[in-house]
Design an enzyme around this catalytic site. Structure first.
Site, PDB file in Angstrom:
ATOM      1  N   CYS A 161      41.964  38.785  40.309  1.00 35.92           N
ATOM      2  CA  CYS A 161      41.012  39.781  40.626  1.00 35.92           C
ATOM      3  C   CYS A 161      41.717  40.512  42.003  1.00 35.92           C
ATOM      4  CB  CYS A 161      39.567  39.061  40.874  1.00 35.92           C
ATOM      5  SG  CYS A 161      38.488  39.803  41.777  1.00 35.92           S
ATOM      6  N   CYS A 178      39.455  40.794  44.026  1.00 36.59           N
ATOM      7  CA  CYS A 178      39.180  39.991  45.056  1.00 36.59           C
ATOM      8  C   CYS A 178      39.545  39.857  46.409  1.00 36.59           C
ATOM      9  CB  CYS A 178      39.160  38.676  44.536  1.00 36.59           C
ATOM     10  SG  CYS A 178      37.729  38.436  42.688  1.00 36.59           S
TER      11      CYS A 178
END
Length: 107
Positions: free
Chosen positions: A32, A35
């Site tokens: 991700c 993230c």
């Protein structure tokens, strides 16, 4: 740089549910990109609030049941737990001020 505690099925109850102080949980995954963008913000919060707030991470690839149990539908999701209960969560990359406001709402 602060090293955040990695939480999984085996230590979730101890680190999050049974914690005496509020816990900020970052749900993330290695693949991700957003993230990773949020890492410095979460680490900054951990450093600033070291004694008043516990900050931990949960890799949803390694703990999918914890993500599902906590209603995580998108990444990154940052949730504040207080007294073992999820008080509020924000999903997506947010400015630090958004997390500061979330924490202040539940102080």
């Amino acid at each position: 740089m602060t090293t955040l505690t990695a939480v999984n099925d085996s230590n979730y109850a101890r680190e999050v549910i049974d914690s005496r102080e509020p816990v900020l949980v970052k749900f993330w995954a290695p693949w991700c990109g957003p993230c990773k963008m949020l890492d410095p913000v979460v680490e900054s919060i951990a450093e600033e609030r070291d004694s008043a707030l516990k900050v931990v991470t949960i890799n949803v690839d390694e703990a999918p049941d914890l993500a599902a149990r906590n209603g995580v539908r998108g990444l990154p999701t940052v949730a504040l737990f207080k007294g073992g209960e999820k008080a509020e969560a924000l999903t997506g990359v947010q400015p630090k001020e958004s997390f500061d406001a979330l924490i202040a709402r539940h102080a």
